[in-house]
Design a protein around this motif. Structure first.
Motif, PDB file in Angstrom:
ATOM      1  N   UNK A 143      25.718  86.674  17.101  1.00 17.30           N
ATOM      2  CA  UNK A 143      25.339  87.331  16.333  1.00 17.30           C
ATOM      3  C   UNK A 143      26.102  88.566  15.856  1.00 17.30           C
ATOM      4  N   UNK A 144      25.882  89.216  14.592  1.00 18.08           N
ATOM      5  CA  UNK A 144      26.469  90.288  14.144  1.00 18.08           C
ATOM      6  C   UNK A 144      25.391  91.263  14.326  1.00 18.08           C
ATOM      7  N   UNK A 145      25.776  92.634  14.926  1.00 20.17           N
ATOM      8  CA  UNK A 145      24.782  93.686  15.141  1.00 20.17           C
ATOM      9  C   UNK A 145      25.177  95.129  14.408  1.00 20.17           C
ATOM     10  N   UNK A 155      18.170 101.622  17.535  1.00 20.30           N
ATOM     11  CA  UNK A 155      17.799 100.367  16.812  1.00 20.30           C
ATOM     12  C   UNK A 155      18.860  99.578  16.838  1.00 20.30           C
ATOM     13  N   UNK A 156      18.736  98.203  17.103  1.00 21.42           N
ATOM     14  CA  UNK A 156      19.513  97.129  17.079  1.00 21.42           C
ATOM     15  C   UNK A 156      19.219  96.113  16.059  1.00 21.42           C
ATOM     16  N   UNK A 157      19.845  95.991  14.878  1.00 24.47           N
ATOM     17  CA  UNK A 157      19.584  95.126  13.836  1.00 24.47           C
ATOM     18  C   UNK A 157      20.543  93.671  14.210  1.00 24.47           C
ATOM     19  N   UNK A 158      20.053  92.696  14.489  1.00 20.13           N
ATOM     20  CA  UNK A 158      21.006  91.454  14.767  1.00 20.13           C
ATOM     21  C   UNK A 158      20.702  90.382  13.563  1.00 20.13           C
ATOM     22  N   UNK A 159      21.887  89.683  13.206  1.00 21.57           N
ATOM     23  CA  UNK A 159      21.806  88.526  12.347  1.00 21.57           C
ATOM     24  C   UNK A 159      22.483  87.497  12.902  1.00 21.57           C
ATOM     25  N   UNK A 160      22.169  86.171  12.689  1.00 21.74           N
ATOM     26  CA  UNK A 160      22.986  85.027  12.889  1.00 21.74           C
ATOM     27  C   UNK A 160      24.113  85.034  12.179  1.00 21.74           C
TER      28      UNK A 160
END
Length: 180
Positions: A143-145, A155-160
């Motif tokens: 994941x990129x965060x 806040x931690x936004x995570x995308x594959x």
């Protein structure tokens, strides 16, 4: 303490990646897919949000924008574990047919947030409210965060990583800026 939090976040992401991959490959119906997540504690985003608002005695504000990828389901979960240290609100956006379309938001009090340092930081990004966000492609395997603080919450936004060409660090910063 920081290492434990990073390991916990890493393991949680691995579990979700494998569970979503398994569920999607099993050709479940949308209803069966949804039920499988309800069984492990997920519920509607707003039901879980209300639990978090009550617990923290403060309104948790969510981003208005999402990454520009297709999601079939969204779920929320408020985790109230022993003590306050690991209490947080999570949202998962997934696509039951495309497991790499996976986006997650984790929100917890700043005082218990994860401290990202050194070689885990790829880039520092200035947000529209003047706060600084940290972008990392190394902190969580797969994941990129984007990590930032707003209104006493981290806040931690995570995308594959497999959708990082679509959900870029610029898109994640736009999402962070959509929180008003």
């Amino acid at each position: 303490m920081v290492i434990i939090k990073i390991i916990r976040l890493f393991l949680l992401c691995i579990v979700f990646t494998f569970s979503f991959s398994f569920v999607a490959k099993a050709s479940y119906t949308s209803e069966e897919f949804q039920e499988s997540l309800f069984e492990i504690g997920y519920k509607s985003i707003y039901e879980a949000l209300n639990e978090g608002n009550e617990y923290f005695n403060q309104e948790i504000v969510l981003p208005v924008q999402l990454p520009p990828v297709a999601f079939t389901h969204s779920f929320g979960r408020f985790e109230n574990l022993d003590g306050e240290v690991n209490d947080k609100y999570d949202i998962e956006y997934v696509n039951k047919d495309t497991p790499h379309n996976h986006y997650k938001i984790s929100i917890q009090p700043v005082k218990y947030g994860i401290d990202f340092r050194g070689n885990l930081i790829d880039q520092r990004i200035k947000l529209s409210d003047g706060n600084e966000a940290i972008y990392s492609t190394k902190a969580v395997n797969g994941f990129n965060v984007l990590v930032f603080e707003k209104d006493k919450f981290q806040y931690i936004l995570s995308v594959d990583k497999r959708i990082s060409d679509i959900a870029t660090h610029e898109i994640l910063a736009e999402i962070a800026n959509s929180i008003k």
